[in-house]
Scaffold this motif. Structure first.
Motif: not given
Length: 115
Positions: A69-75, A79-82, A40-50
């Protein structure tokens, strides 16, 4: 119950992918939390959990994913799940998190959904 937990991470098309394996619980969640914080600190705001290889998850594991999820959404991130199956799927359903997260049965479709 095994306390084995591993994860791999990779980046594809600007999406950080976490492939979780084993049991994400109170005894194994710390390294994952630290990884998510640095992500999150690195600015990555597109995350997929497999989660295909994730055998078990408890409230602390769920908590780590929800916190990200909350932190990413607020930015304005995503965050998605597969491939959610087994006990983790039951927990997500029980907690109605399947209504909160975008969950995909197919890994490639989940990845494409970020476009």
């Amino acid at each position: 119950m095994s306390n084995r937990f591993e994860y791999q991470k990779e980046e594809r098309d600007g999406v950080r992918i976490f492939i979780l394996n084993g049991s994400l619980d109170i005894s194994t969640v710390s390294p994952m939390k630290a990884e998510l914080d640095s992500l999150f600190a690195s600015g990555q705001h597109r995350v997929l959990f497999d989660l295909y290889e994730l055998e078990q998850i408890d409230s602390s594991g769920i908590g780590a994913i929800i916190a990200l999820f909350k932190r990413v959404k607020s930015n304005r991130g995503e965050v998605k799940i597969s491939r959610l199956i087994g006990q983790p799927k039951e927990i997500f359903s029980l907690l109605r998190l399947d209504r909160v997260f975008e969950i995909y049965d197919d890994f490639e479709k989940a990845l494409q959904s970020f476009r």
